[in-house]
Scaffold this motif. Sequence first.
Motif: not given
Lengths: 294, 333
Positions: B62, B67-68, B91, B94, B98-99, B101-103, B106-107
């Motif tokens: 992140x 993103x962190x 931005x 970006x 790209x990313x 995600x794990x889930x 919820x992503x």
Amino acid sequence: MTTTIAKLEKIRPESLWSKAWKRFLRHKLALFGLSVMAVLLFTAIAAPVLTPYSPIKQDLRNLRKAPTAEHMLGTDGVGRDILTRVLHAGRISLSVGLVSVSISALVGIVIGVAAGYVGGKTDMLLMRLTDMVMTFPSLVIIITVAAATGPSVYNAMLIIGLLTWPSIARLVRGQFLSLRTQQFVTAARSIGVSNWEIAFKHIFPNTISSITVAITFGMATSILMEASLSFLGLGVPPPTPSWGNMLRDAQSMNILEGMPWIWLPPGIMIALSVLSINFIGDGLRDALDPRSLL
Amino acid sequence: MSTPSTLVQVTDLKVHFPIYQGVFRRQVGAIKAVDGVSFSIYKGETLGLVGESGCGKSTTGLAILQLQALTGGQINFNGQDIAGIDESQMRKMRRHMMMIFQDPYSSLNPRMTIGGIIGEPLSVHQIGTPQERAERVQELLRLVGLNPAFINRYPHEFSGGQRQRIGIARALATNPSFIVADEPISALDVSIQAQVVNLLDDLKKQFGLTYLFIAHDLSMVRYISDRVAVMYLGKVMELGSRNNVFDSPLHPYTRALLSAVPVANPKKERARQRIILEGDVPSPANPPAGCRFHPRCAFATQECRAQVPELRNLSTQGKPEHWVACHHAEKLA
Ligand SMILES: Nc1ncnc2c1ncn2[C@@H]1O[C@H](COP(=O)(O)OP(=O)(O)OP(=O)(O)O)[C@@H](O)[C@H]1O
Ligand code: SF4
Ligand SMILES: [Mg+2]
């Protein structure tokens, strides 16, 4: 390419709302509530053409008459037709409910979104304000305002709206805070969506179902509050009929015991509307359950 | 092989999360989730990032994508320093990074259609006309093995594996050069994991992508990675080519991790000795002094307890680099 897109349009599946509507239709009590509400709304709107009497003109020859063919629900202390009054009262009581819940929702959503989206100090200040309004001794405020400005329909709407927004504000804020930690929000940030768009395109639409449910229950609360205010003489002022101030006419023991036609109809209308709105709320809660989207 | 060019260079990356306590919310310490991490990611490679849960892998990923918020360090992306640049400038960057995600649940925003989700990076970066975007979305769906006709459906109508493909399509939409994949398969059924990993590998070859592949499934990392970095408590312990790290690990922690993985070769499997790690992972709020691994290391000496071991390149000239942060790595090799 255009042909494939045209083909895609044809197999467009049902929208989320039409699916929710199908789930709502399976909820028997909610359907019952919806039908009752539809009837109440219709009779309220059509009140002037449904009965031949005036809701405010007194008829001193016909005081407190028990139900007859002419006056199907009897007459009140100054000879007005109860059926006419109860239908006209529906217009007032339902509008007060609707308008005050709209005020409440508007204020609640704005404050909740601001608190949940901006966070930090803004959030803290807005939440203290919310706590304050929530813990205000509302009766004291109502009596003060009514005494200062005199009771009126508009004041009743405003007071109810301005006293009930905190629950919606809290709900919206809580939803913002919890949705903000979802991965789809991080995903939106990762592709470069601006904060503003994240709040309104990604987070807000996901709060709409809870807000809808809360507004529905809020409507029932507002109707009850209007009834209590008017019953206390602080809401809708006579001679305009509202369900609450019609009950106010029935405060003496001999009316309560001997003339149920004077107080039963407005009482039943209040109970019926509050109950059916709550049933609708239950149905909406099931139909719009966000877990059904997982 | 020519010298590979660096796409992402991370230098002394630090991410600390403050811990507040008491009525006045005073800061009483910090979780040092990432505490001085440096590595490069070369163009076209897959760098695997492994380590136990909570060692700071996701936070590293992140932070690289901004993103962190960072506590310190530099991140150089394609020659440009992006650490701490302002969000409006970031931005614009970006679309290149790209990313995934794990889930898979919820992503994806449950209120957006698949077309909306995959097309969003295109509209955010104003790529193409609406018509062109719609075509691109269908192309992307085909690319990740989904029916282009799904464009108007909602995420809840799909399985976990299909959703992960949607997330991959979204990450590919703007033709990025770099993708952080944070445990992209660990939430999926075992039967589907291999398909998704193969898809990622194919896409990498097809589009010359560069991956930071975060995982804790070592066999999957071995399968997909060119090089592997091993993290422990916010620090990189070992970093080298896949074969070096897996076949001749130099760090005692890497050996312990690998010894827990069964080997396919029966001869080797019989010879495999499990190194049981003693004790728990210490808290990242209060990491051990010296080598962070020393309370659990069988080879720890006085030096280990006092001195933080630097990450050193132990490979000989001309061989692929093999970095390790252990005082006694040579003796143990
Ligand atoms: N937002 C946060 N606030 C406070 N602490 C955090 C936050 N995010 C992560 N941490 C802490 O930082 C440490 C590293 O977390 P991280 O998610 O990077 O680990 P990880 O290696 O990805 O683990 P996993 O395999 O479980 O995903 C953990 O101790 C975690 O509790
Ligand atoms: S530095 Fe010392 S404690 Fe750390 S891994 Fe090496 S031998 Fe073990
Ligand atoms: Mg993680």
